[in-house]
Scaffold this motif. Structure first.
Motif, PDB file in Angstrom:
ATOM      1  N   GLU A 193       9.218 -24.441 -22.592  1.00 38.03           N
ATOM      2  CA  GLU A 193       8.636 -24.483 -23.929  1.00 38.03           C
ATOM      3  C   GLU A 193       8.541 -25.927 -24.404  1.00 38.03           C
ATOM      4  OE1 GLU A 193      11.493 -22.282 -26.483  1.00 38.03           O
ATOM      5  OE2 GLU A 193      12.583 -22.160 -24.570  1.00 38.03           O
ATOM      6  N   ALA A 194       7.358 -26.296 -24.887  1.00 40.32           N
ATOM      7  CA  ALA A 194       7.112 -27.671 -25.323  1.00 40.32           C
ATOM      8  C   ALA A 194       7.984 -28.074 -26.490  1.00 40.32           C
ATOM      9  CB  ALA A 194       5.632 -27.843 -25.678  1.00 40.32           C
ATOM     10  N   GLU A 195       8.368 -27.120 -27.309  1.00 39.92           N
ATOM     11  CA  GLU A 195       9.146 -27.412 -28.511  1.00 39.92           C
ATOM     12  C   GLU A 195      10.449 -28.142 -28.195  1.00 39.92           C
ATOM     13  OE1 GLU A 195      10.879 -25.050 -32.457  1.00 39.92           O
ATOM     14  OE2 GLU A 195       9.989 -23.953 -30.786  1.00 39.92           O
ATOM     15  N   SER A 219       2.813 -25.159 -22.598  1.00 36.06           N
ATOM     16  CA  SER A 219       4.055 -24.489 -22.968  1.00 36.06           C
ATOM     17  C   SER A 219       3.984 -23.028 -22.559  1.00 36.06           C
ATOM     18  CB  SER A 219       4.270 -24.612 -24.487  1.00 36.06           C
ATOM     19  OG  SER A 219       5.513 -24.081 -24.865  1.00 36.06           O
ATOM     20  N   PRO A 220       4.433 -22.677 -21.340  1.00 33.81           N
ATOM     21  CA  PRO A 220       4.288 -21.298 -20.855  1.00 33.81           C
ATOM     22  C   PRO A 220       4.830 -20.233 -21.797  1.00 33.81           C
ATOM     23  CG  PRO A 220       4.930 -22.732 -19.048  1.00 33.81           C
ATOM     24  CD  PRO A 220       4.982 -23.570 -20.291  1.00 33.81           C
ATOM     25  N   VAL A 221       5.943 -20.493 -22.456  1.00 34.17           N
ATOM     26  CA  VAL A 221       6.481 -19.518 -23.404  1.00 34.17           C
ATOM     27  C   VAL A 221       5.453 -19.187 -24.481  1.00 34.17           C
ATOM     28  CG1 VAL A 221       8.128 -19.285 -25.308  1.00 34.17           C
ATOM     29  CG2 VAL A 221       8.938 -19.919 -23.037  1.00 34.17           C
ATOM     30  N   ASP A 222       4.729 -20.202 -24.942  1.00 37.26           N
ATOM     31  CA  ASP A 222       3.771 -20.002 -26.024  1.00 37.26           C
ATOM     32  C   ASP A 222       2.477 -19.363 -25.542  1.00 37.26           C
ATOM     33  OD1 ASP A 222       5.200 -21.175 -28.323  1.00 37.26           O
ATOM     34  OD2 ASP A 222       5.156 -22.982 -27.104  1.00 37.26           O
ATOM     35  N   TYR A 223       1.886 -19.886 -24.468  1.00 37.84           N
ATOM     36  CA  TYR A 223       0.585 -19.320 -24.102  1.00 37.84           C
ATOM     37  C   TYR A 223       0.690 -17.983 -23.404  1.00 37.84           C
ATOM     38  CZ  TYR A 223       1.058 -21.956 -19.570  1.00 37.84           C
ATOM     39  OH  TYR A 223       1.462 -22.489 -18.373  1.00 37.84           O
ATOM     40  N   LEU A 224       1.792 -17.711 -22.717  1.00 41.08           N
ATOM     41  CA  LEU A 224       1.932 -16.372 -22.137  1.00 41.08           C
ATOM     42  C   LEU A 224       2.182 -15.325 -23.224  1.00 41.08           C
ATOM     43  CD1 LEU A 224       4.008 -16.994 -18.884  1.00 41.08           C
ATOM     44  CD2 LEU A 224       1.556 -16.542 -19.092  1.00 41.08           C
ATOM     45  N   MET A 225       2.877 -15.727 -24.286  1.00 40.27           N
ATOM     46  CA  MET A 225       3.126 -14.809 -25.393  1.00 40.27           C
ATOM     47  C   MET A 225       1.813 -14.332 -26.006  1.00 40.27           C
ATOM     48  SD  MET A 225       5.312 -15.573 -28.879  1.00 40.27           S
ATOM     49  CE  MET A 225       6.628 -16.304 -27.900  1.00 40.27           C
ATOM     50  N   ASN A 226       0.810 -15.207 -26.000  1.00 39.54           N
ATOM     51  CA  ASN A 226      -0.471 -14.892 -26.634  1.00 39.54           C
ATOM     52  C   ASN A 226      -1.545 -14.459 -25.641  1.00 39.54           C
ATOM     53  OD1 ASN A 226       0.388 -15.623 -29.325  1.00 39.54           O
ATOM     54  ND2 ASN A 226       0.350 -17.754 -28.644  1.00 39.54           N
ATOM     55  N   GLU A 255      18.968 -21.853 -18.975  1.00 42.74           N
ATOM     56  CA  GLU A 255      19.228 -20.415 -18.965  1.00 42.74           C
ATOM     57  C   GLU A 255      18.602 -19.748 -20.185  1.00 42.74           C
ATOM     58  OE1 GLU A 255      23.043 -17.322 -19.002  1.00 42.74           O
ATOM     59  OE2 GLU A 255      23.383 -19.486 -18.915  1.00 42.74           O
ATOM     60  N   SER A 256      18.759 -20.361 -21.355  1.00 44.58           N
ATOM     61  CA  SER A 256      18.199 -19.808 -22.579  1.00 44.58           C
ATOM     62  C   SER A 256      16.679 -19.745 -22.530  1.00 44.58           C
ATOM     63  CB  SER A 256      18.655 -20.652 -23.771  1.00 44.58           C
ATOM     64  OG  SER A 256      18.034 -20.227 -24.958  1.00 44.58           O
ATOM     65  N   SER A 257      16.053 -20.830 -22.048  1.00 41.70           N
ATOM     66  CA  SER A 257      14.590 -20.866 -21.977  1.00 41.70           C
ATOM     67  C   SER A 257      14.058 -19.855 -20.974  1.00 41.70           C
ATOM     68  CB  SER A 257      14.126 -22.281 -21.613  1.00 41.70           C
ATOM     69  OG  SER A 257      12.725 -22.394 -21.687  1.00 41.70           O
ATOM     70  N   LEU A 258      14.735 -19.739 -19.835  1.00 45.37           N
ATOM     71  CA  LEU A 258      14.286 -18.782 -18.831  1.00 45.37           C
ATOM     72  C   LEU A 258      14.445 -17.350 -19.331  1.00 45.37           C
ATOM     73  CD1 LEU A 258      13.151 -18.025 -16.122  1.00 45.37           C
ATOM     74  CD2 LEU A 258      15.412 -18.416 -15.090  1.00 45.37           C
ATOM     75  N   ASN A 259      15.507 -17.066 -20.056  1.00 47.95           N
ATOM     76  CA  ASN A 259      15.659 -15.728 -20.639  1.00 47.95           C
ATOM     77  C   ASN A 259      14.502 -15.401 -21.571  1.00 47.95           C
ATOM     78  OD1 ASN A 259      17.973 -14.192 -19.775  1.00 47.95           O
ATOM     79  ND2 ASN A 259      19.266 -15.796 -20.635  1.00 47.95           N
ATOM     80  N   LEU A 316      11.454 -16.724 -21.463  1.00 52.25           N
ATOM     81  CA  LEU A 316      10.255 -16.534 -20.654  1.00 52.25           C
ATOM     82  C   LEU A 316      10.283 -15.190 -19.930  1.00 52.25           C
ATOM     83  CD1 LEU A 316       7.605 -17.778 -19.548  1.00 52.25           C
ATOM     84  CD2 LEU A 316       8.970 -18.741 -17.674  1.00 52.25           C
ATOM     85  N   ALA A 317      11.453 -14.809 -19.436  1.00 51.37           N
ATOM     86  CA  ALA A 317      11.587 -13.536 -18.721  1.00 51.37           C
ATOM     87  C   ALA A 317      11.253 -12.360 -19.624  1.00 51.37           C
ATOM     88  CB  ALA A 317      12.994 -13.398 -18.157  1.00 51.37           C
ATOM     89  N   ASP A 318      11.688 -12.430 -20.871  1.00 56.01           N
ATOM     90  CA  ASP A 318      11.378 -11.360 -21.827  1.00 56.01           C
ATOM     91  C   ASP A 318       9.868 -11.252 -22.052  1.00 56.01           C
ATOM     92  OD1 ASP A 318      14.034 -10.709 -22.139  1.00 56.01           O
ATOM     93  OD2 ASP A 318      14.291 -11.831 -24.011  1.00 56.01           O
ATOM     94  N   ILE A 319       9.206 -12.397 -22.153  1.00 55.07           N
ATOM     95  CA  ILE A 319       7.747 -12.405 -22.366  1.00 55.07           C
ATOM     96  C   ILE A 319       7.036 -11.844 -21.150  1.00 55.07           C
ATOM     97  CG2 ILE A 319       5.740 -13.902 -22.685  1.00 55.07           C
ATOM     98  CD1 ILE A 319       7.642 -15.738 -24.338  1.00 55.07           C
TER      99      ILE A 319
END
Length: 249
Positions: A150-152, A167-174, A204-208, A210-213
């Motif tokens: 995540e870019a943040e 930012s994979p967390v952001d664009y995969l979410m959308n 670990e936190s970031s991967l969790n 991303l895994a949820d998304i």
């Protein structure tokens, strides 16, 4: 093992960029270095030696590229807009200049459907995942080790259209369920690994997250958390890549 070094001019970055190739045949693998890393880190820290049997057997060919993280993700005192623009320039160097060069060295027809593996450790894990998720038409396999996705984390409260697409967390979410990339993800091998030990907590936190998304979007991925003794360190990354490559190649 055949080893070759290249130093070639990038029009995207207006400078010479270096990369090194290990092996002469097999599945091409683009290796991204860790934060502020160089193209020689993967070799110097023993990762090439760890996978040498796969290289010698002609199963994989490793292309180790250079980063400019000190101008982008790591330059937190710099102008955030210039940082995001420079990251996108580097991304286009990878996709529009280095990837075609890899095709050429592999004697691939760029129009052929022959996918690459993207891999890396730490920030290299982020770069590998970002390249894979943005361009699954190029990459059909991913092994991302101990990354933050995540870019943040690096840009904090600053957001623009370029941080969003890096930012994979952001664009995969959308990502829409009918997006054409979804079908490519389904036909790819996607592996994430992370320890639970020293210096791995943010990863670990970031991967969790991303895994949820990915689970919510129906993107099948192997997300493997290793033990509480497994640190953010080359010693463990070597053990992980030896273990995971057997499932990719």
């Amino acid at each position: 093992m055949k080893v070759a070094y290249y130093k070639e001019f990038s029009h995207e970055l207006n400078r010479d960029m270096e990369f090194k190739v290990f092996g002469d045949r097999g599945k091409p693998c683009l290796v991204f270095p860790p934060q502020d890393g160089r193209f020689y880190d993967y070799e110097n820290f023993g990762m090439i030696e760890a996978v040498q049997e796969y290289i010698d057997a002609g199963k994989i060919q490793m292309f180790c590229c250079d980063s400019i993280d000190s101008e982008t993700w790591s330059n937190q005192a710099g102008d955030p807009r210039e940082r995001s623009q420079q990251q996108e320039r580097w991304f286009h160097y990878i996709i529009d200049e280095l990837v075609p060069r890899i095709y050429e060295l592999c004697q691939y027809d760029q129009k052929e459907e022959k996918g690459m593996l993207a891999t890396g450790c730490s920030m290299g894990g982020f770069h590998a995942a970002n390249a894979f998720f943005r361009r699954p038409d190029i990459f059909d396999a991913l092994l991302a080790q101990s990354g933050i996705f995540e870019a943040e984390f690096f840009f904090h409260d600053y957001h623009d259209e370029l941080t969003a697409i890096n930012s994979p967390v952001d664009y995969l979410m959308n990502l829409a369920p009918d997006h054409p990339n979804m079908e490519r993800y389904k036909n790819s091998e996607i592996i994430f690994s992370c320890g639970r030990g020293a210096w791995e907590q943010d990863m670990e936190s970031s991967l969790n997250k991303l895994a949820d998304i990915m689970n919510e979007k129906g993107i099948e991925a192997w997300v493997d958390f290793w033990g509480y003794d497994v640190a953010h360190d080359w010693y463990w990354w070597k053990k992980q890549i030896i273990y995971f490559l057997q499932f990719i190649l």
